[in-house]
Design a protein around this motif. Structure first.
Motif, PDB file in Angstrom:
ATOM      1  N   TRP A  35       0.847  -1.186   0.000  1.00 26.19           N
ATOM      2  CA  TRP A  35       0.000   0.000   0.000  1.00 26.19           C
ATOM      3  C   TRP A  35       0.881   1.233   0.000  1.00 26.19           C
ATOM      4  O   TRP A  35       1.944   1.235   0.625  1.00 26.19           O
ATOM      5  CB  TRP A  35      -0.906   0.004   1.232  1.00 26.19           C
ATOM      6  CG  TRP A  35      -2.185   0.744   0.999  1.00 26.19           C
ATOM      7  CD1 TRP A  35      -2.461   2.045   1.329  1.00 26.19           C
ATOM      8  CD2 TRP A  35      -3.349   0.252   0.352  1.00 26.19           C
ATOM      9  NE1 TRP A  35      -3.735   2.380   0.938  1.00 26.19           N
ATOM     10  CE2 TRP A  35      -4.299   1.285   0.323  1.00 26.19           C
ATOM     11  CE3 TRP A  35      -3.689  -0.971  -0.210  1.00 26.19           C
ATOM     12  CZ2 TRP A  35      -5.562   1.139  -0.238  1.00 26.19           C
ATOM     13  CZ3 TRP A  35      -4.934  -1.116  -0.765  1.00 26.19           C
ATOM     14  CH2 TRP A  35      -5.862  -0.070  -0.776  1.00 26.19           C
ATOM     15  N   SER A  36       0.417   2.265  -0.681  1.00 23.82           N
ATOM     16  CA  SER A  36       1.184   3.510  -0.664  1.00 23.82           C
ATOM     17  C   SER A  36       0.993   4.215   0.678  1.00 23.82           C
ATOM     18  O   SER A  36      -0.058   4.129   1.291  1.00 23.82           O
ATOM     19  CB  SER A  36       0.761   4.430  -1.817  1.00 23.82           C
ATOM     20  OG  SER A  36      -0.581   4.810  -1.697  1.00 23.82           O
ATOM     21  N   ILE A  37       2.049   4.880   1.109  1.00 24.78           N
ATOM     22  CA  ILE A  37       2.024   5.537   2.412  1.00 24.78           C
ATOM     23  C   ILE A  37       2.595   6.942   2.287  1.00 24.78           C
ATOM     24  O   ILE A  37       3.681   7.134   1.748  1.00 24.78           O
ATOM     25  CB  ILE A  37       2.776   4.704   3.477  1.00 24.78           C
ATOM     26  CG1 ILE A  37       2.696   5.379   4.852  1.00 24.78           C
ATOM     27  CG2 ILE A  37       4.205   4.408   3.058  1.00 24.78           C
ATOM     28  CD1 ILE A  37       3.082   4.473   5.994  1.00 24.78           C
ATOM     29  N   TYR A  38       1.836   7.916   2.764  1.00 32.44           N
ATOM     30  CA  TYR A  38       2.205   9.314   2.649  1.00 32.44           C
ATOM     31  C   TYR A  38       3.269   9.693   3.682  1.00 32.44           C
ATOM     32  O   TYR A  38       4.290  10.272   3.341  1.00 32.44           O
ATOM     33  CB  TYR A  38       0.956  10.182   2.806  1.00 32.44           C
ATOM     34  CG  TYR A  38       1.201  11.641   2.557  1.00 32.44           C
ATOM     35  CD1 TYR A  38       1.305  12.138   1.266  1.00 32.44           C
ATOM     36  CD2 TYR A  38       1.329  12.536   3.621  1.00 32.44           C
ATOM     37  CE1 TYR A  38       1.541  13.481   1.025  1.00 32.44           C
ATOM     38  CE2 TYR A  38       1.557  13.876   3.394  1.00 32.44           C
ATOM     39  CZ  TYR A  38       1.654  14.348   2.093  1.00 32.44           C
ATOM     40  OH  TYR A  38       1.895  15.671   1.876  1.00 32.44           O
ATOM     41  N   GLU A  39       3.030   9.393   4.935  1.00 32.99           N
ATOM     42  CA  GLU A  39       3.983   9.743   5.995  1.00 32.99           C
ATOM     43  C   GLU A  39       5.013   8.614   6.143  1.00 32.99           C
ATOM     44  O   GLU A  39       5.222   8.063   7.221  1.00 32.99           O
ATOM     45  CB  GLU A  39       3.241  10.021   7.305  1.00 32.99           C
ATOM     46  CG  GLU A  39       2.362  11.254   7.235  1.00 32.99           C
ATOM     47  CD  GLU A  39       1.675  11.592   8.557  1.00 32.99           C
ATOM     48  OE1 GLU A  39       2.190  11.235   9.633  1.00 32.99           O
ATOM     49  OE2 GLU A  39       0.613  12.229   8.498  1.00 32.99           O
ATOM     50  N   ARG A  84       6.219   7.178  -5.581  1.00 30.60           N
ATOM     51  CA  ARG A  84       5.492   7.023  -4.321  1.00 30.60           C
ATOM     52  C   ARG A  84       6.299   6.102  -3.411  1.00 30.60           C
ATOM     53  O   ARG A  84       7.196   5.409  -3.847  1.00 30.60           O
ATOM     54  CB  ARG A  84       4.121   6.395  -4.554  1.00 30.60           C
ATOM     55  CG  ARG A  84       3.220   7.230  -5.421  1.00 30.60           C
ATOM     56  CD  ARG A  84       1.836   7.239  -4.859  1.00 30.60           C
ATOM     57  NE  ARG A  84       0.952   7.944  -5.771  1.00 30.60           N
ATOM     58  CZ  ARG A  84       0.276   9.013  -5.429  1.00 30.60           C
ATOM     59  NH1 ARG A  84       0.369   9.500  -4.216  1.00 30.60           N
ATOM     60  NH2 ARG A  84      -0.528   9.603  -6.291  1.00 30.60           N
ATOM     61  N   HIS A  85       5.898   6.093  -2.150  1.00 28.70           N
ATOM     62  CA  HIS A  85       6.480   5.157  -1.201  1.00 28.70           C
ATOM     63  C   HIS A  85       5.414   4.141  -0.810  1.00 28.70           C
ATOM     64  O   HIS A  85       4.239   4.478  -0.690  1.00 28.70           O
ATOM     65  CB  HIS A  85       7.018   5.891   0.029  1.00 28.70           C
ATOM     66  CG  HIS A  85       8.297   6.593  -0.257  1.00 28.70           C
ATOM     67  ND1 HIS A  85       8.346   7.858  -0.802  1.00 28.70           N
ATOM     68  CD2 HIS A  85       9.573   6.194  -0.114  1.00 28.70           C
ATOM     69  CE1 HIS A  85       9.596   8.215  -0.973  1.00 28.70           C
ATOM     70  NE2 HIS A  85      10.369   7.227  -0.557  1.00 28.70           N
ATOM     71  N   SER A 121      -3.325   8.368   2.747  1.00 30.53           N
ATOM     72  CA  SER A 121      -3.142   7.065   3.365  1.00 30.53           C
ATOM     73  C   SER A 121      -1.795   7.050   4.062  1.00 30.53           C
ATOM     74  O   SER A 121      -0.775   7.380   3.470  1.00 30.53           O
ATOM     75  CB  SER A 121      -3.199   5.964   2.305  1.00 30.53           C
ATOM     76  OG  SER A 121      -3.284   4.710   2.914  1.00 30.53           O
ATOM     77  N   GLY A 122      -1.814   6.701   5.317  1.00 29.26           N
ATOM     78  CA  GLY A 122      -0.574   6.675   6.075  1.00 29.26           C
ATOM     79  C   GLY A 122      -0.478   7.810   7.061  1.00 29.26           C
ATOM     80  O   GLY A 122       0.579   8.413   7.222  1.00 29.26           O
TER      81      GLY A 122
END
Length: 140
Positions: A35-39, A84-85, A121-122
């Protein structure tokens, strides 16, 4: 160990309800994904998360689990040239997305300071938010 709020909007996500339900049926005891994670700078292997369905349809927590990896960079899931991460995740206690185990209304009543219906998300929960969540919802 930290707890993150991950958000899933099936209308815009590359992860669709049909594929999620097929995986739940095939692996009822749990499965893995990413899953992509913002933070991402704050995330690490072993952290916990809750996945909140947002957007159209019933909203709320549809599964939870742990990060199986540290964050890593990858191509954009939406197909743009942006990087993205992502984190690899375990998907546990997965429920029917049309019947969330914890509804958005329940989340809002316990933690009204969090914008549950939208956002990235994140999102990292504070220690106080995480404790309030755990004291209010038994999900393990």
């Amino acid at each position: 160990m930290s707890t993150f709020i991950m958000r899933w909007n099936p209308a815009i996500s590359s992860s669709k309800i049909e594929s999620y339900n097929a995986a739940r049926e095939k692996w009822p005891m749990g499965f893995c994904g990413n899953w992509s994670i913002y933070e991402w700078e704050k995330a690490k292997k072993g952290d916990e998360y809750i996945m909140v369905r947002v957007g159209e349809g019933p909203n709320g927590v549809v599964y939870q689990g742990n990060f199986l990896s540290d964050p890593y960079e990858g191509d954009d899931w939406a197909g743009t040239d942006k990087k993205r991460h992502y984190v690899d995740i375990s998907i546990e206690y997965a429920c029917d997305p049309d019947f969330p185990m914890i509804t958005i209304e329940m989340l809002e009543s316990v933690l009204p300071e969090i914008e549950w219906r939208k956002g990235h998300s994140g999102e990292l929960m504070t220690t106080e938010q995480e404790q309030k969540f755990r004291n209010s919802f038994i999900y393990e």
